[in-house]
Scaffold this motif. Structure first.
Motif, short mmCIF file in Angstrom:
data_model
loop_
_atom_site.label_atom_id
_atom_site.label_comp_id
_atom_site.label_asym_id
_atom_site.label_seq_id
_atom_site.Cartn_x
_atom_site.Cartn_y
_atom_site.Cartn_z
N ASN A 50 0.82 -1.22 0.00
CA ASN A 50 0.00 0.00 0.00
C ASN A 50 0.85 1.26 0.00
N ALA A 51 2.18 1.12 0.20
CA ALA A 51 3.09 2.25 0.11
C ALA A 51 3.65 2.44 -1.28
N ALA A 52 3.17 1.66 -2.21
CA ALA A 52 3.66 1.75 -3.59
C ALA A 52 3.15 3.03 -4.25
N PRO A 53 3.73 3.43 -5.37
CA PRO A 53 3.22 4.59 -6.10
C PRO A 53 1.76 4.42 -6.50
N ASP A 54 1.10 5.52 -6.74
CA ASP A 54 -0.34 5.51 -7.04
C ASP A 54 -0.66 4.65 -8.25
N ILE A 55 0.15 4.77 -9.30
CA ILE A 55 -0.15 4.03 -10.53
C ILE A 55 -0.02 2.52 -10.29
N CYS A 56 0.89 2.10 -9.40
CA CYS A 56 1.03 0.68 -9.10
C CYS A 56 -0.19 0.16 -8.33
N ILE A 57 -0.69 0.96 -7.41
CA ILE A 57 -1.89 0.57 -6.66
C ILE A 57 -3.09 0.48 -7.59
N ALA A 58 -3.26 1.50 -8.43
CA ALA A 58 -4.39 1.48 -9.37
C ALA A 58 -4.27 0.31 -10.34
N TYR A 59 -3.06 0.00 -10.77
CA TYR A 59 -2.88 -1.13 -11.70
C TYR A 59 -3.23 -2.45 -11.02
N LYS A 60 -2.80 -2.63 -9.76
CA LYS A 60 -3.10 -3.86 -9.04
C LYS A 60 -4.60 -4.02 -8.82
N LEU A 61 -5.29 -2.93 -8.48
CA LEU A 61 -6.73 -2.99 -8.26
C LEU A 61 -7.48 -3.27 -9.56
N HIS A 62 -6.99 -2.76 -10.66
CA HIS A 62 -7.71 -2.97 -11.92
C HIS A 62 -7.57 -4.42 -12.40
N TYR A 102 -16.27 4.47 -9.74
CA TYR A 102 -16.52 4.84 -8.34
C TYR A 102 -16.03 3.74 -7.41
N ASP A 103 -16.33 2.49 -7.77
CA ASP A 103 -15.84 1.38 -6.94
C ASP A 103 -14.31 1.34 -6.94
N TRP A 104 -13.74 1.58 -8.08
CA TRP A 104 -12.27 1.62 -8.19
C TRP A 104 -11.69 2.71 -7.30
N LEU A 105 -12.34 3.89 -7.28
CA LEU A 105 -11.87 5.00 -6.47
C LEU A 105 -11.98 4.68 -4.99
N GLU A 106 -13.05 4.04 -4.57
CA GLU A 106 -13.21 3.70 -3.16
C GLU A 106 -12.15 2.68 -2.72
N PHE A 135 -5.96 9.82 -7.76
CA PHE A 135 -6.57 8.70 -8.47
C PHE A 135 -6.80 9.03 -9.94
N ILE A 136 -7.28 10.25 -10.21
CA ILE A 136 -7.51 10.65 -11.60
C ILE A 136 -6.19 10.66 -12.36
N ARG A 137 -5.13 11.10 -11.70
CA ARG A 137 -3.81 11.13 -12.35
C ARG A 137 -3.35 9.70 -12.68
N ALA A 138 -3.53 8.77 -11.74
CA ALA A 138 -3.11 7.39 -11.97
C ALA A 138 -3.93 6.74 -13.08
N VAL A 139 -5.24 6.99 -13.10
CA VAL A 139 -6.09 6.43 -14.15
C VAL A 139 -5.70 6.99 -15.52
N SER A 140 -5.39 8.28 -15.57
CA SER A 140 -4.96 8.89 -16.84
C SER A 140 -3.66 8.27 -17.34
N GLU A 141 -2.74 7.98 -16.42
CA GLU A 141 -1.48 7.34 -16.82
C GLU A 141 -1.72 5.93 -17.34
#
Length: 758
Positions: free
Chosen positions: A671-683, A693-697, A727-733
């Motif tokens: 959970n201390a990883a960069p934002d894009i890594c967290i968003a990638y793992k969740l996706h 919205y679920d992704w953001l929560e 989160f928006i920045r990570a999703v855009s990347e």
């Protein structure tokens, strides 16, 4: 605002002028981190010599291969220019036609730059100083095309419009000589140039004159390097404008075509193409070019560095299935050369025979121990009686290494002539059992004993069916191959081959015709026409079989079988695979995976690896940054493949500590990883469509845990402005990298474009 995202810790620093002046020796980059550093200087010197040899050989080969086509183009430009000067232009073409050379170069686009550079240099040296080369990417509009032509011919600043010209004159005093973008300005400039050259002193060499001094007005040559990429409308307008100035300006076009000459008809309508007097020129095919390069650089004993079968197969496959670029093939060869001398400590012996024997005496205890651990040397030791002596006595091992290196050079000296002879004999056989190209036969010989394959056996059977003229012609070709080789075994083979040729030529035509099958079977077949019983029929059939078996061979058939057996003995003696020779690892580079990883980059796999395991990736970048004597927090980050970070003109400094909190097990992401890594793992845990919205929560919950918030508090996992923006920045990347895309099925969803993890 505290954040751990990549975007927050990535900065760009443009290189300063002082750092450009700092020259770092190539030797330090080669020796730093090099295995077996005690011999790194010797290996670097040998590698540099071989690198320069490859460069010189390829440049000379390129000039030789392009000589015919370039000479034809030069003759074409001279002919068009001389007819114009002698007022014989109307008899050759109409007054409004522009002489045009359509140069078909093939689809190997990366190689075209070298051809056009050689052509431009030759034109400037022997025909005209007025040459302009254009590319489609810089000529999107007509004004841009006109500007590039005038700038490269006149060597001055060209203003496209009146406003731009005023701005240029106001900004810099040196730009006050800018001219307006029109062919009228070019005509005036050309007239002034030709007048100056004609009024020059007799003792002074004119820049616009040809070597033979035949014409006074050199042509203005415009080269379109990639004709297919030009905008057809822009090209049409430019040709129409140039046709109106052809009486005042001796224009000449050269079209570089990659596909087919019909491209001109597809791009230009009849009203425009009729203004061109086109002559077609066809260059050598890229496959023939590759065959020549392999023949000069790889299939020769004078070049000590060798490629294994798998490495060569990778380079040939990239050529055949990707770009058809001989230039990229040579770059792959140079890459293998550099990797071999950098990673193989014993590559100091990969040089000429005399130099290698001297380098053997300089080997240290560590190098001698590496020789003992080589697989080929271990196999050799099993066949020797003095194994204990070789494992303990270094002096005895050095003497043996000198002998083995000498034998390896002899093997190469005999291998390539026999390979060419076998190729000459089998390349014209039906269905090409051993390949049509010599590189195919070479790959077969590198992998296994070629004489044990079924294709080789079928080739030998076909050779035993050749006619006398065909056999004599092929054997004469083999004799020509063996003639220049300075080897005792090859000289003996040449003597035996010449004896066979002499016997074949002495055969009388009548002696070649042996008893035919029809004559042997005449009497039994005639007896079959009479009335007979089953016993007599069986007796006649047995006589027919015995007559076939007892058929005598003609003198030519005996000599033909003798010739085939002689070739078979040469193949078995000299075409064994190199892996059977001790110390072959010294000269052969075998890491095909490294070559494939460097030349066939897989960016998506590399990106997925970085996002799935950020700790390992960032730690690797930091280690590579430290290897380059940089600060521990300063790393050049340019994603090429999983293990590479290279320079690309600007410095991307990543200030993100690869601390232990990023280290995880079982494939999870901290959970201390960069934002894009967290968003990638969740996706990765979502299906085909992802609810934003679920992704953001889910993201907010993970980030709250990373910030150390109390899970029982009311604000744990809630979305605030900062988390929302991150989160928006990570999703855009992720969208930019191609992992997700917007979808019209549901407005609050995005579509996932990948499946699985790394």
């Amino acid at each position: 605002m505290a954040t751990s995202s990549f975007s927050r810790g990535c900065f760009v620093f443009k290189p300063s002028a002082k750092k450009k002046k700092m020259a770092v020796g190539l030797e330090r980059y080669f020796t730093h981190g090099c295995e077996g550093s005690e011999s790194s200087e010797v290996r670097f010197k040998i590698c540099l010599d071989l690198w320069n040899k490859v460069k010189m050989e390829t440049e000379a080969l390129q000039d030789e291969l392009n000589r015919n086509i370039l000479d034809s183009l030069l003759e074409f430009t001279r002919k068009c220019s001389s007819t114009r000067d002698h007022s014989d232009w109307a008899s050759q073409m109409r007054a409004s036609e522009i002489p045009t050379a359509a140069l078909v170069l093939g689809v190997n686009v990366p190689d075209h730059d070298m051809t056009f550079q050689s052509l431009s240099d030759l034109l400037r040296h022997s025909v005209t100083p007025h040459v302009a080369s254009l590319q489609a990417k810089e000529c999107a509009a007509l004004k841009h095309l006109m500007k590039r032509v005038l700038e490269r011919l006149m060597s001055t600043v060209v203003a496209v419009g009146d406003e731009e010209e005023e701005e240029l004159q106001q900004t810099d005093t040196e730009l006050q000589k800018s001219v307006h973008c029109s062919l009228t300005a070019l005509c005036d400039w050309y007239i002034s140039k030709t007048k100056k050259s004609s009024c020059s002193t007799p003792g002074k060499k004119r820049s616009s004159s040809v070597v033979d001094g035949q014409h006074q007005q050199p042509p203005v040559v415009i080269i379109f390097k990639d004709l297919e990429a030009f905008n057809p409308r822009v090209l049409q307008d430019f040709i129409l404008i140039c046709s109106r100035y052809i009486q005042r300006l001796p224009l000449m076009f050269i079209f570089g075509i990659a596909t087919s000459p019909s491209t001109i008809q597809h791009m230009l309508p009849n009203s425009v193409s009729s203004l061109l007097c086109i002559e077609l020129f066809q260059s050598l095919s890229c496959t023939q070019h590759l065959t020549t390069v392999i023949d000069k650089l790889i299939l020769t004993s004078s070049f000590p560095f060798k490629l294994s079968g798998k490495v060569m197969q990778v380079l040939v496959s990239i050529f055949l299935y990707h770009d058809f670029s001989v230039r990229n093939f040579i770059k792959g060869l140079q890459l293998a050369l550099l990797e071999h001398f950098h990673s193989q400590p014993l590559s100091s012996l990969c040089c000429r025979k005399n130099e290698a024997r001297l380098n053997v005496q300089q080997l240290g205890p560590a190098d001698l121990e590496r020789i003992r651990q080589l697989p080929s040397f271990k196999r050799y030791l099993k066949e020797q009686e003095e194994q204990d002596n070789l494992m303990t006595d270094d002096a005895h091992l050095k003497d043996l290494c000198q002998k083995l290196i000498k034998d390896l050079h002899k093997y190469h000296k005999n291998y390539y002539p026999i390979l060419r002879c076998l190729h000459c004999l089998t390349s014209s056989l039906p269905r090409y059992p051993l390949g049509k190209q010599i590189r195919e036969l070479h790959l077969i010989c590198l992998e296994k004993n070629v004489w044990e394959s079924e294709d080789y056996q079928s080739a030998m059977k076909l050779l035993k069916m050749l006619a006398k003229d065909e056999l004599i012609s092929l054997l004469q070709t083999c004799a020509e191959v063996l003639q220049p080789v300075r080897s005792k075994k090859m000289k003996n083979a040449l003597v035996q081959l010449e004896e066979l040729l002499a016997k074949l030529k002495l055969l009388d035509a009548a002696a070649e015709v042996g008893p035919s099958v029809e004559e042997n079977l005449t009497s039994p077949v005639r007896n079959l026409q009479k009335k007979t019983d089953l016993f007599q029929l069986q007796k006649m059939l047995l006589e027919m079989n015995e007559s076939r078996r007892s058929k005598r061979m003609s003198p030519f058939e005996i000599l033909r079988n003798e010739a085939v057996e002689f070739v078979d003995s040469l193949v078995k003696n000299h075409l064994s695979p190199p892996e059977s020779k001790p110390l072959y690892e010294v000269c052969y580079y075998t890491s095909s995976a490294t070559v494939r990883r460097h030349l066939n980059a897989t960016p998506r796999t590399s990106i997925q690896a970085a996002l799935s395991s950020p700790y390992s990736y960032i730690q690797e970048l930091k280690e590579r940054g430290n290897d380059r004597r940089m600060g521990s927090d300063s790393v050049l980050v340019v994603l090429v493949d999983q293990n590479q970070a290279v320079y690309c003109g600007v410095k991307f400094t990543l200030r993100l500590s690869a601390n232990n909190s990023l280290k995880t097990e079982d494939g999870t992401v901290s959970n201390a990883a960069p934002d894009i890594c967290i968003a990638y793992k969740l996706h990765l845990e979502c299906g085909r469509l992802i609810n934003l919205y679920d992704w953001l929560e889910a993201y907010s919950t993970v980030v709250s845990a990373a910030e150390g918030s109390n899970p029982d508090s009311d604000g744990f996992g809630k979305v605030d402005e900062v988390k929302h923006a991150r989160f928006i920045r990570a999703v855009s990347e992720l969208e930019f990298l191609g992992f997700i895309k917007a979808t019209r099925k549901k407005t609050d969803h995005v579509a996932r474009l990948t499946w699985g993890g790394c």
